[in-house]
Structure formats: structure tokens, C-alpha cells
Scaffold this motif. Structure first.
Motif, PDB file in Angstrom:
ATOM      1  N   ASN A  69      72.340  39.860  74.293  1.00 26.53           N
ATOM      2  CA  ASN A  69      71.629  41.063  74.727  1.00 26.53           C
ATOM      3  C   ASN A  69      71.539  40.973  76.243  1.00 26.53           C
ATOM      4  O   ASN A  69      70.777  40.176  76.786  1.00 26.53           O
ATOM      5  CB  ASN A  69      70.232  41.141  74.103  1.00 26.53           C
ATOM      6  CG  ASN A  69      69.471  42.380  74.556  1.00 26.53           C
ATOM      7  OD1 ASN A  69      69.537  42.776  75.717  1.00 26.53           O
ATOM      8  ND2 ASN A  69      68.725  42.985  73.641  1.00 26.53           N
ATOM      9  N   GLN A  79      74.670  43.626  73.596  1.00 32.11           N
ATOM     10  CA  GLN A  79      73.704  44.630  73.165  1.00 32.11           C
ATOM     11  C   GLN A  79      72.898  45.081  74.379  1.00 32.11           C
ATOM     12  O   GLN A  79      72.828  44.395  75.382  1.00 32.11           O
ATOM     13  CB  GLN A  79      72.749  44.078  72.099  1.00 32.11           C
ATOM     14  CG  GLN A  79      73.435  43.523  70.862  1.00 32.11           C
ATOM     15  CD  GLN A  79      73.800  42.066  71.024  1.00 32.11           C
ATOM     16  OE1 GLN A  79      73.052  41.278  71.601  1.00 32.11           O
ATOM     17  NE2 GLN A  79      74.972  41.688  70.523  1.00 32.11           N
ATOM     18  N   GLU A  80      72.287  46.236  74.245  1.00 30.85           N
ATOM     19  CA  GLU A  80      71.531  46.873  75.334  1.00 30.85           C
ATOM     20  C   GLU A  80      72.383  46.996  76.604  1.00 30.85           C
ATOM     21  O   GLU A  80      71.957  46.623  77.690  1.00 30.85           O
ATOM     22  CB  GLU A  80      70.225  46.118  75.626  1.00 30.85           C
ATOM     23  CG  GLU A  80      69.081  46.537  74.729  1.00 30.85           C
ATOM     24  CD  GLU A  80      67.714  46.290  75.349  1.00 30.85           C
ATOM     25  OE1 GLU A  80      67.118  47.252  75.874  1.00 30.85           O
ATOM     26  OE2 GLU A  80      67.242  45.138  75.291  1.00 30.85           O
ATOM     27  N   LYS A 113      73.147  49.821  77.929  1.00 31.43           N
ATOM     28  CA  LYS A 113      72.416  50.849  78.679  1.00 31.43           C
ATOM     29  C   LYS A 113      73.310  51.720  79.561  1.00 31.43           C
ATOM     30  O   LYS A 113      72.930  52.078  80.675  1.00 31.43           O
ATOM     31  CB  LYS A 113      71.311  50.207  79.527  1.00 31.43           C
ATOM     32  CG  LYS A 113      70.205  49.560  78.709  1.00 31.43           C
ATOM     33  CD  LYS A 113      69.080  49.040  79.598  1.00 31.43           C
ATOM     34  CE  LYS A 113      67.937  48.473  78.782  1.00 31.43           C
ATOM     35  NZ  LYS A 113      66.836  47.958  79.633  1.00 31.43           N
ATOM     36  N   GLN A 144      75.273  54.609  75.329  1.00 35.81           N
ATOM     37  CA  GLN A 144      74.221  55.628  75.332  1.00 35.81           C
ATOM     38  C   GLN A 144      73.557  55.594  76.702  1.00 35.81           C
ATOM     39  O   GLN A 144      73.304  54.510  77.243  1.00 35.81           O
ATOM     40  CB  GLN A 144      73.211  55.327  74.230  1.00 35.81           C
ATOM     41  CG  GLN A 144      72.174  56.412  74.004  1.00 35.81           C
ATOM     42  CD  GLN A 144      71.356  56.146  72.748  1.00 35.81           C
ATOM     43  OE1 GLN A 144      71.722  55.326  71.915  1.00 35.81           O
ATOM     44  NE2 GLN A 144      70.242  56.836  72.613  1.00 35.81           N
ATOM     45  N   TYR A 178      69.815  53.715  77.414  1.00 32.46           N
ATOM     46  CA  TYR A 178      69.169  53.047  76.291  1.00 32.46           C
ATOM     47  C   TYR A 178      70.208  52.380  75.396  1.00 32.46           C
ATOM     48  O   TYR A 178      71.374  52.788  75.356  1.00 32.46           O
ATOM     49  CB  TYR A 178      68.374  54.039  75.429  1.00 32.46           C
ATOM     50  CG  TYR A 178      67.223  54.694  76.134  1.00 32.46           C
ATOM     51  CD1 TYR A 178      65.973  54.082  76.200  1.00 32.46           C
ATOM     52  CD2 TYR A 178      67.372  55.938  76.741  1.00 32.46           C
ATOM     53  CE1 TYR A 178      64.907  54.684  76.842  1.00 32.46           C
ATOM     54  CE2 TYR A 178      66.313  56.555  77.391  1.00 32.46           C
ATOM     55  CZ  TYR A 178      65.085  55.921  77.430  1.00 32.46           C
ATOM     56  OH  TYR A 178      64.030  56.524  78.071  1.00 32.46           O
ATOM     57  N   HIS A 179      69.764  51.362  74.669  1.00 33.51           N
ATOM     58  CA  HIS A 179      70.546  50.785  73.576  1.00 33.51           C
ATOM     59  C   HIS A 179      71.972  50.441  74.027  1.00 33.51           C
ATOM     60  O   HIS A 179      72.165  49.939  75.115  1.00 33.51           O
ATOM     61  CB  HIS A 179      70.547  51.717  72.366  1.00 33.51           C
ATOM     62  CG  HIS A 179      69.238  52.359  72.068  1.00 33.51           C
ATOM     63  ND1 HIS A 179      68.045  51.669  72.104  1.00 33.51           N
ATOM     64  CD2 HIS A 179      68.911  53.656  71.769  1.00 33.51           C
ATOM     65  CE1 HIS A 179      67.052  52.477  71.798  1.00 33.51           C
ATOM     66  NE2 HIS A 179      67.536  53.691  71.610  1.00 33.51           N
ATOM     67  N   ASP A 182      71.272  56.842  67.709  1.00 30.92           N
ATOM     68  CA  ASP A 182      71.204  55.681  68.590  1.00 30.92           C
ATOM     69  C   ASP A 182      72.476  54.840  68.500  1.00 30.92           C
ATOM     70  O   ASP A 182      73.044  54.682  67.419  1.00 30.92           O
ATOM     71  CB  ASP A 182      70.010  54.791  68.221  1.00 30.92           C
ATOM     72  CG  ASP A 182      68.679  55.442  68.498  1.00 30.92           C
ATOM     73  OD1 ASP A 182      68.651  56.415  69.280  1.00 30.92           O
ATOM     74  OD2 ASP A 182      67.667  54.972  67.944  1.00 30.92           O
ATOM     75  N   ARG A 239      73.561  51.635  68.125  1.00 34.54           N
ATOM     76  CA  ARG A 239      73.029  50.331  67.716  1.00 34.54           C
ATOM     77  C   ARG A 239      73.996  49.521  66.868  1.00 34.54           C
ATOM     78  O   ARG A 239      73.648  48.417  66.421  1.00 34.54           O
ATOM     79  CB  ARG A 239      71.718  50.522  66.942  1.00 34.54           C
ATOM     80  CG  ARG A 239      70.578  51.079  67.792  1.00 34.54           C
ATOM     81  CD  ARG A 239      69.285  51.120  67.005  1.00 34.54           C
ATOM     82  NE  ARG A 239      68.145  51.583  67.788  1.00 34.54           N
ATOM     83  CZ  ARG A 239      67.403  50.823  68.576  1.00 34.54           C
ATOM     84  NH1 ARG A 239      67.694  49.537  68.686  1.00 34.54           N
ATOM     85  NH2 ARG A 239      66.386  51.319  69.245  1.00 34.54           N
ATOM     86  N   TYR A 261      72.269  46.004  67.212  1.00 34.09           N
ATOM     87  CA  TYR A 261      71.041  45.954  67.996  1.00 34.09           C
ATOM     88  C   TYR A 261      69.957  46.624  67.166  1.00 34.09           C
ATOM     89  O   TYR A 261      69.844  47.853  67.121  1.00 34.09           O
ATOM     90  CB  TYR A 261      71.229  46.643  69.353  1.00 34.09           C
ATOM     91  CG  TYR A 261      69.963  46.727  70.171  1.00 34.09           C
ATOM     92  CD1 TYR A 261      69.144  45.614  70.326  1.00 34.09           C
ATOM     93  CD2 TYR A 261      69.570  47.918  70.776  1.00 34.09           C
ATOM     94  CE1 TYR A 261      67.971  45.686  71.063  1.00 34.09           C
ATOM     95  CE2 TYR A 261      68.396  47.996  71.525  1.00 34.09           C
ATOM     96  CZ  TYR A 261      67.602  46.876  71.655  1.00 34.09           C
ATOM     97  OH  TYR A 261      66.438  46.940  72.377  1.00 34.09           O
ATOM     98  N   PRO A 305      66.237  47.878  66.155  1.00 32.03           N
ATOM     99  CA  PRO A 305      65.097  48.334  66.954  1.00 32.03           C
ATOM    100  C   PRO A 305      64.045  47.245  67.138  1.00 32.03           C
ATOM    101  O   PRO A 305      63.768  46.470  66.213  1.00 32.03           O
ATOM    102  CB  PRO A 305      64.538  49.501  66.136  1.00 32.03           C
ATOM    103  CG  PRO A 305      65.689  49.989  65.319  1.00 32.03           C
ATOM    104  CD  PRO A 305      66.520  48.783  65.021  1.00 32.03           C
TER     105      PRO A 305
END
Length: 265
Positions: free
Chosen positions: A7, A33-34, A36, A60, A63-64, A87, A89, A108, A110
Motif C-alpha cells: 500500500n 494499493q492506494e 490515488k 481513481q 482515492y483508492h 471504487d 479496489r 484494497y 475498505p
């Protein structure tokens, strides 16, 4: 084959750290992950210059975001919209190996907010629903064949996955309801916990340390939020684990550290 999950908490902001890691650890596949950022903003040229010319991205704005970057060719399998919230994810790819293709899922989950009560916290309700869908997905055969699941699952399930089991029982990421939901995910796919294959369950094992700690290393109040799971068909291929703890102390770090598994091909 070396597969890393991390992440990164903004891939563009931390690209220098990613480059350093890739040069020193040299995984074949990096799952982030993340990230962003939108797909068009992903720093693909930076990765290509480091020898990682293949990528599958589910981005995204702000985010995410998840991505798989590789020295080996990839085939995009799917980008599943869990809970139908739009999302970014999840992403799944297929990678060729000597023993046959490996399907790799990057997740990812939540975080779930601060209050572990679905009545007052919709983020926590979303997290539990996401885990329920992962359970159904696994029961439908997601773990059949040579499959790996990696990512920030935002739950530390075992007593020694957190710095204090007693202190964190009412803290999101280690509450009994979350642990039970994640255990159902594990059972539904008959997943093997690759990290605990190498580190006994009675030993402390962390991948995340809060930014709130004045001295993260001295207090060492960590949690194992990042995971690598493999299907039964890949269980015999597990070779080595590396948790790059020192990355938490790098300049402007993510609050997560890279976790790498090595599989025999």
C-alpha cells in the motif's frame, strides 16, 4: 517468481521510494494499493525505465486505486466492482510461469472508518459487506487452480498480528466481527496464509505502523494489515517471505511496508 504487495499511499508522491525498492529488491511483480491517481496519470514511464514494462491499472482520482506492474507480460482478467460503489479496489491479472499460468488478485479492502458500529458508521457497514462479497466470490471458485490473492485487507486477524490484542479488540481492523468475516473469506477459498506459513502464529508480525506515533520504531505498535494468500495448488510453491520493515523509516514513507513472497515457478 517474486511478488510484492505494498500500500503505497500515492504512487506519484512516493515514486522515488518505489524506484529504490525495485532496484534493491527486484521483485518480478509489484502489486500496489492506494495509488490515488487516474489511469492516465499513472507513472508508467518511470516504471518502464526501471524494467517494469507491463502493467494493469485500476485507478481513481485522489482515492483508492490498485495496480500490478511486472517485468513479465500480463493479461488483464478483470476489475471487479465489489459492492457496486464504483471504487477501484480490485484488479486481477494472469502471469505465465514455468508451472503454468498464475492468476493474481490485488485487493484494497475498505478501512472501515473509526467506529465499529454499522448503525452509526456506514464505512464500517461497507467494509463488512465487502468481506461478505469476497466470501461469496471465493466460494464460487475464485481460488481454483494456481491463484494468489494479495493486498491491503485492512484487518489484522490473529492475536499476534497486533501489538496488543486486548487493547485493540474494540478498534477497527481487529474487532471480532471483522476477524470472523475475514476468516470466512479464508475458508471459502481454502486460502493458505502465506505469511504465517513462514512466521508462526505465536510470533509478532506487522506490516503497518500509524503516522500518529512520534517514534514508530520505538513504540512498535504495529498491525499486520497486508496479506498474501495462495490457493492450495500453489501451497507447495512457497519459498521465502520478506517483510521490508525498514521501509517505514524511509523519508516521507507510506505507513505500510512492502511484503514479498517468492514462489518456485
Amino acid at each position: 517468481m517474486k511478488i510484492t504487495t505494498w500500500n503505497i499511499n500515492s504512487v506519484r508522491l512516493r515514486m522515488p521510494l518505489v524506484a529504490h525498492f525495485l532496484k534493491t529488491a527486484a521483485p518480478d511483480v509489484l502489486c500496489l494499493q492506494e495509488t490515488k491517481c487516474r489511469d492516465a496519470e499513472f507513472p508508467m514511464k518511470d516504471f518502464a525505465s526501471l524494467g517494469y514494462k507491463h502493467a494493469a491499472i485500476n485507478g481513481q482520482k485522489g482515492y483508492h486505486g490498485v495496480a500490478v506492474i511486472s517485468t513479465k507480460p500480463l493479461r488483464l482478467v478483470e476489475k471487479r466492482d465489489f459492492c457496486e460503489k464504483g471504487d477501484a479496489r480490485h484488479i486481477a491479472v494472469e502471469i505465465e510461469s514455468q508451472g503454468g499460468p498464475i492468476t493474481l488478485h490485488n485487493f484494497y479492502v475498505p478501512a472501515g472508518g473509526d467506529e465499529p458500529d454499522v448503525e452509526v458508521n456506514p464505512k464500517f457497514a461497507h467494509k463488512l459487506s465487502f468481506l461478505d462479497e469476497m466470501t461469496s466470490w471465493g466460494a464460487d471458485g475464485a481460488a481454483k487452480g494456481r491463484v494468489a490473492l494479495v493486498g491491503d485487507l485492512n484487518i489484522a486477524p490473529l492475536e499476534h498480528d497486533v501489538w496488543s490484542h486486548k487493547a485493540l479488540l474494540k478498534v477497527v481492523s481487529h474487532t471480532p466481527v471483522e476477524v470472523e468475516k475475514l476468516e470466512k473469506v479464508f475458508r471459502a477459498g481454502k486460502w493458505i496464509d502465506a505469511m504465517r506459513h513462514f512466521v508462526p502464529s505465536d510470533e509478532k508480525l506487522y506490516t503497518w505502523w500509524s503516522y500518529r506515533a512520534a517514534d514508530w520504531a520505538a513504540s512498535n505498535r504495529g498491525r499486520r494489515l497486508d496479506h498474501i494468500l495462495v490457493s492450495e495448488a500453489l501451497g507447495g510453491a512457497l519459498q521465502r517471505l520478506d517483510v521490508r520493515t525498514e521501509a517505514r523509516g524511509w523519508e516521507r514513507p507510506s505507513d505500510h511496508v512492502p511484503v514479498t513472497i517468492e514462489l518456485s515457478e
